[in-house]
Design a protein around this motif. Sequence first.
Motif, PDB file in Angstrom:
ATOM      1  N   MET A   1     -20.877 -16.211-102.409  1.00 13.81           N
ATOM      2  CA  MET A   1     -19.665 -16.000-101.612  1.00 13.81           C
ATOM      3  C   MET A   1     -19.985 -16.143-100.124  1.00 13.81           C
ATOM      4  O   MET A   1     -21.033 -15.731 -99.661  1.00 13.81           O
ATOM      5  N   ILE A   2     -19.077 -16.743 -99.374  1.00 14.32           N
ATOM      6  CA  ILE A   2     -19.228 -16.818 -97.926  1.00 14.32           C
ATOM      7  C   ILE A   2     -18.999 -15.415 -97.365  1.00 14.32           C
ATOM      8  O   ILE A   2     -18.027 -14.752 -97.728  1.00 14.32           O
ATOM      9  N   PRO A   3     -19.868 -14.928 -96.499  1.00  8.61           N
ATOM     10  CA  PRO A   3     -19.723 -13.557 -95.980  1.00  8.61           C
ATOM     11  C   PRO A   3     -18.358 -13.319 -95.344  1.00  8.61           C
ATOM     12  O   PRO A   3     -17.842 -14.174 -94.605  1.00  8.61           O
ATOM     13  N   GLN A   4     -17.777 -12.149 -95.627  1.00  4.92           N
ATOM     14  CA  GLN A   4     -16.479 -11.801 -95.052  1.00  4.92           C
ATOM     15  C   GLN A   4     -16.538 -11.794 -93.532  1.00  4.92           C
ATOM     16  O   GLN A   4     -15.571 -12.173 -92.856  1.00  4.92           O
ATOM     17  N   SER A   5     -17.662 -11.356 -92.983  1.00  7.96           N
ATOM     18  CA  SER A   5     -17.778 -11.276 -91.527  1.00  7.96           C
ATOM     19  C   SER A   5     -17.628 -12.663 -90.899  1.00  7.96           C
ATOM     20  O   SER A   5     -17.015 -12.813 -89.833  1.00  7.96           O
ATOM     21  N   PHE A   6     -18.178 -13.689 -91.573  1.00  3.48           N
ATOM     22  CA  PHE A   6     -18.056 -15.053 -91.046  1.00  3.48           C
ATOM     23  C   PHE A   6     -16.610 -15.532 -91.129  1.00  3.48           C
ATOM     24  O   PHE A   6     -16.093 -16.164 -90.198  1.00  3.48           O
ATOM     25  N   ILE A   7     -15.948 -15.230 -92.247  1.00  6.43           N
ATOM     26  CA  ILE A   7     -14.564 -15.678 -92.436  1.00  6.43           C
ATOM     27  C   ILE A   7     -13.665 -15.127 -91.341  1.00  6.43           C
ATOM     28  O   ILE A   7     -12.855 -15.846 -90.757  1.00  6.43           O
ATOM     29  N   HIS A   8     -13.843 -13.842 -91.025  1.00  2.57           N
ATOM     30  CA  HIS A   8     -12.977 -13.241 -90.014  1.00  2.57           C
ATOM     31  C   HIS A   8     -13.368 -13.664 -88.606  1.00  2.57           C
ATOM     32  O   HIS A   8     -12.502 -13.772 -87.727  1.00  2.57           O
ATOM     33  N   ASP A   9     -14.647 -13.947 -88.395  1.00  4.31           N
ATOM     34  CA  ASP A   9     -15.072 -14.509 -87.108  1.00  4.31           C
ATOM     35  C   ASP A   9     -14.453 -15.903 -86.947  1.00  4.31           C
ATOM     36  O   ASP A   9     -13.980 -16.261 -85.866  1.00  4.31           O
ATOM     37  N   LEU A  10     -14.432 -16.661 -88.038  1.00  2.24           N
ATOM     38  CA  LEU A  10     -13.834 -17.999 -88.017  1.00  2.24           C
ATOM     39  C   LEU A  10     -12.342 -17.921 -87.684  1.00  2.24           C
ATOM     40  O   LEU A  10     -11.839 -18.662 -86.828  1.00  2.24           O
ATOM     41  N   LEU A  11     -11.620 -17.015 -88.344  1.00  3.44           N
ATOM     42  CA  LEU A  11     -10.188 -16.891 -88.099  1.00  3.44           C
ATOM     43  C   LEU A  11      -9.897 -16.425 -86.677  1.00  3.44           C
ATOM     44  O   LEU A  11      -8.853 -16.749 -86.109  1.00  3.44           O
ATOM     45  N   THR A  12     -10.819 -15.667 -86.097  1.00  2.00           N
ATOM     46  CA  THR A  12     -10.650 -15.212 -84.716  1.00  2.00           C
ATOM     47  C   THR A  12     -10.825 -16.375 -83.735  1.00  2.00           C
ATOM     48  O   THR A  12     -10.112 -16.467 -82.734  1.00  2.00           O
ATOM     49  N   ARG A  13     -11.749 -17.278 -84.061  1.00  2.00           N
ATOM     50  CA  ARG A  13     -12.046 -18.389 -83.144  1.00  2.00           C
ATOM     51  C   ARG A  13     -11.099 -19.573 -83.302  1.00  2.00           C
ATOM     52  O   ARG A  13     -10.829 -20.293 -82.345  1.00  2.00           O
ATOM     53  N   VAL A  14     -10.629 -19.804 -84.528  1.00  2.00           N
ATOM     54  CA  VAL A  14      -9.754 -20.948 -84.777  1.00  2.00           C
ATOM     55  C   VAL A  14      -8.371 -20.679 -84.188  1.00  2.00           C
ATOM     56  O   VAL A  14      -7.833 -19.580 -84.318  1.00  2.00           O
ATOM     57  N   ASN A  15      -7.808 -21.676 -83.555  1.00  2.00           N
ATOM     58  CA  ASN A  15      -6.423 -21.591 -83.077  1.00  2.00           C
ATOM     59  C   ASN A  15      -5.534 -22.158 -84.184  1.00  2.00           C
ATOM     60  O   ASN A  15      -5.561 -23.355 -84.462  1.00  2.00           O
ATOM     61  N   ILE A  16      -4.736 -21.300 -84.814  1.00  2.00           N
ATOM     62  CA  ILE A  16      -3.924 -21.742 -85.950  1.00  2.00           C
ATOM     63  C   ILE A  16      -2.923 -22.825 -85.541  1.00  2.00           C
ATOM     64  O   ILE A  16      -2.570 -23.694 -86.354  1.00  2.00           O
ATOM     65  N   ILE A  17      -2.490 -22.808 -84.291  1.00  2.00           N
ATOM     66  CA  ILE A  17      -1.549 -23.832 -83.816  1.00  2.00           C
ATOM     67  C   ILE A  17      -2.218 -25.202 -83.900  1.00  2.00           C
ATOM     68  O   ILE A  17      -1.627 -26.168 -84.403  1.00  2.00           O
ATOM     69  N   ASP A  18      -3.460 -25.308 -83.424  1.00  2.00           N
ATOM     70  CA  ASP A  18      -4.189 -26.580 -83.494  1.00  2.00           C
ATOM     71  C   ASP A  18      -4.447 -26.983 -84.938  1.00  2.00           C
ATOM     72  O   ASP A  18      -4.319 -28.156 -85.303  1.00  2.00           O
ATOM     73  N   ALA A  19      -4.832 -26.000 -85.768  1.00  2.00           N
ATOM     74  CA  ALA A  19      -5.178 -26.292 -87.167  1.00  2.00           C
ATOM     75  C   ALA A  19      -3.982 -26.850 -87.931  1.00  2.00           C
ATOM     76  O   ALA A  19      -4.127 -27.771 -88.746  1.00  2.00           O
ATOM     77  N   ILE A  20      -2.800 -26.299 -87.681  1.00  2.00           N
ATOM     78  CA  ILE A  20      -1.606 -26.757 -88.401  1.00  2.00           C
ATOM     79  C   ILE A  20      -1.018 -28.008 -87.766  1.00  2.00           C
ATOM     80  O   ILE A  20      -0.554 -28.915 -88.465  1.00  2.00           O
ATOM     81  N   ASP A  21      -1.067 -28.086 -86.435  1.00  2.00           N
ATOM     82  CA  ASP A  21      -0.450 -29.215 -85.724  1.00  2.00           C
ATOM     83  C   ASP A  21      -1.129 -30.546 -86.051  1.00  2.00           C
ATOM     84  O   ASP A  21      -0.540 -31.610 -85.868  1.00  2.00           O
ATOM     85  N   ARG A  22      -2.341 -30.504 -86.567  1.00  2.00           N
ATOM     86  CA  ARG A  22      -3.010 -31.746 -86.995  1.00  2.00           C
ATOM     87  C   ARG A  22      -2.292 -32.378 -88.179  1.00  2.00           C
ATOM     88  O   ARG A  22      -2.413 -33.576 -88.420  1.00  2.00           O
ATOM     89  N   HIS A  23      -1.586 -31.542 -88.939  1.00  2.00           N
ATOM     90  CA  HIS A  23      -0.936 -32.015 -90.161  1.00  2.00           C
ATOM     91  C   HIS A  23       0.589 -31.981 -90.075  1.00  2.00           C
ATOM     92  O   HIS A  23       1.274 -32.770 -90.719  1.00  2.00           O
ATOM     93  N   VAL A  24       1.122 -31.025 -89.319  1.00  2.00           N
ATOM     94  CA  VAL A  24       2.566 -30.846 -89.191  1.00  2.00           C
ATOM     95  C   VAL A  24       2.898 -30.728 -87.711  1.00  2.00           C
ATOM     96  O   VAL A  24       2.283 -29.928 -87.001  1.00  2.00           O
ATOM     97  N   SER A  25       3.848 -31.510 -87.238  1.00  2.00           N
ATOM     98  CA  SER A  25       4.205 -31.493 -85.823  1.00  2.00           C
ATOM     99  C   SER A  25       4.963 -30.205 -85.476  1.00  2.00           C
ATOM    100  O   SER A  25       6.075 -29.973 -85.949  1.00  2.00           O
ATOM    101  N   LEU A  26       4.334 -29.365 -84.643  1.00  2.00           N
ATOM    102  CA  LEU A  26       4.931 -28.090 -84.250  1.00  2.00           C
ATOM    103  C   LEU A  26       5.617 -28.208 -82.897  1.00  2.00           C
ATOM    104  O   LEU A  26       5.178 -28.964 -82.019  1.00  2.00           O
ATOM    105  N   LYS A  27       6.706 -27.447 -82.737  1.00  2.00           N
ATOM    106  CA  LYS A  27       7.417 -27.404 -81.471  1.00  2.00           C
ATOM    107  C   LYS A  27       7.496 -25.976 -80.972  1.00  2.00           C
ATOM    108  O   LYS A  27       7.704 -25.054 -81.753  1.00  2.00           O
ATOM    109  N   LYS A  28       7.345 -25.801 -79.662  1.00  2.00           N
ATOM    110  CA  LYS A  28       7.413 -24.468 -79.071  1.00  2.00           C
ATOM    111  C   LYS A  28       8.834 -23.934 -79.181  1.00  2.00           C
ATOM    112  O   LYS A  28       9.805 -24.636 -78.912  1.00  2.00           O
TER     113      LYS A  28
END
Length: 593
Positions: A1-28
């Motif tokens: 299993m990938i350590p939980q601490s890494f998963i939550h560190d990843l979610l803290t660093r990733v910008n969900i807007i960028d992650a989703i906007d690569r696939h779906v065009s988001l508008k403010k």
Amino acid sequence: MIPQSFIHDLLTRVNIIDAIDRHVSLKKAGANYVACCPFHSEKTPSFTVSPVKQFYHCFGCGAHGNAISFLIEYRGIGFVEAVKELAFSIGLQVPEPQPDTRISHSGTANAHHDTDSSLHDLLEIMRAATQFYREQLKQSDKAVDYLKKRGLSGKTAARFALGYAPDDWHSLYALFPDYNTEKTGKKLVHAGLVVSGESGKRYDRFRDRIMFPILNQKGQIIAFGGRIIEEGEPKYLNSPETRLFVKGQEIYNLFLARKAIRDAGYVIVVEGYMDVVALSQYGIDNAVATLGTAITGVHIQKLLRQTDKIVFCFDGDNAGKKAAWRALENSLDQLTDGKTIHFLFLPDGEDPDSFVRKNGKETFEYQITQAIPLSEFLLQTLSYGQNLQTSENRARLIYDAKPLLQRIKAPALMLMLLKRLSELSALNQNELATLLQIKQTTTSARVPVSSPRKQPASPYRWLLLLLLYNPKFFRDLENETLVLENDHNEELAALKYLVEFLNDHPNIVENTQTVAVSILSYLQDNPYRALLEKIESEILEWNDEMDLEAEFSGAVKKLQEMQRKKRMKELHNKPLSSLTDEEKRELQRLTMH
């Protein structure tokens, strides 16, 4: 299993807007971003992403999650692959897998927890068995010839990870040399791969069958369907229900078909694995199948989260008509305006597999356009063979329709059905609605989508919202505030669950980064997930002017007032002579409060 601490560190660093906007065009849109939902068809954007709490929520289909779950749902990839893709996008190296240490259902982190580790073991056994069966297929001329006769290519067989279970009572012994030991033997039985017979003797459940791996929504292999090659019964044999697999909740090929379903705008539901695989061979990838059970409400819910249109495809014989009627009955409670369900009946003696091989993709897709809407199928079936020229038969039609129509909550569809039924029964709509005990709704009664935010109906829900938004409010929440008992209040139960979890994990409360990530990412498996997701979505309607400290204080005061009244009622219900001196003083204090 990938350590939980890494998963939550990843979610803290990733910008969900960028992650989703690569696939779906988001508008403010104010503090958030919006788009038309990628998980179901819609014209008005209801898919909303919060940059503050790093989660998305669709107010149309209910889809909810973080950057990882978005990739899993949108791309149709597994959890590990989604984590690796996100980590790569921001230059993080995924650590080597660690022993399975995760947050349990009770909200405590347990290393090597018996329940979780055995679940992990079962998944690993299923993965290994899949690979074993695939290797056996390559080595079996009989199995390969069978698939070729059914018109399947090697590419299609690989896409669905098809395999072959040899005609041997103990073929899995080659994969699990400790097959007969108590420890491994029990795991194989619990995985549904092995049967424990008389005197403890064990043997393979699947023998001389083409094997179809069944995946859950995370892409994990949880069961198998086995199709016999020669003549014999049963033609199809499914895994038994296990801790991994509940037949009435899983749908074959849904994990792989999600993107094709979104692209096509509808899902085709067929009855057999081979139907799904054969349609895919001809370029029709938006088909799924149930697992030897009738369509359930859970199936319908899952499918309507993926698309606004379901097409059930059944054989045209009596068995097909009966299966279609069961599907209709189980669909009624799930219907909403804007969601449509259709029924396609193939010619007698044909199933999707044989039909598409004989007639090709274009002819099959044309048949889809001729599918019968649910409303038409319902009334056709109820009135079939009835002479509606007689009052008695018209009365019988209304009698049969009543329990079905009462389950429909879609107002526009209900009006259409009432209008059509009134034509068949020679009653006007108002008379019919009264007779059926159906309350008709009007467009003037609709609540505007942009109605102002209202404070949640209960202080429990309000506290849940505040804790989900910022777990630091937990530090100011006295345990005595939650002493109210009510077994039927799900919000109170969820609040107690969340408080217990935060109490057991003070690091989450103290972590300054927690507020930037949805706390639900820590609670992947919990009995209140659907409720908590729905409540968390209300954060998207907040504005910057809210005084959250005052809101928290107000919710706590309301709870305390509820406690005071509850205790006063308890004391008042006792005879005055039976009250102790302490209870009398308590009652006086409560009354003067």
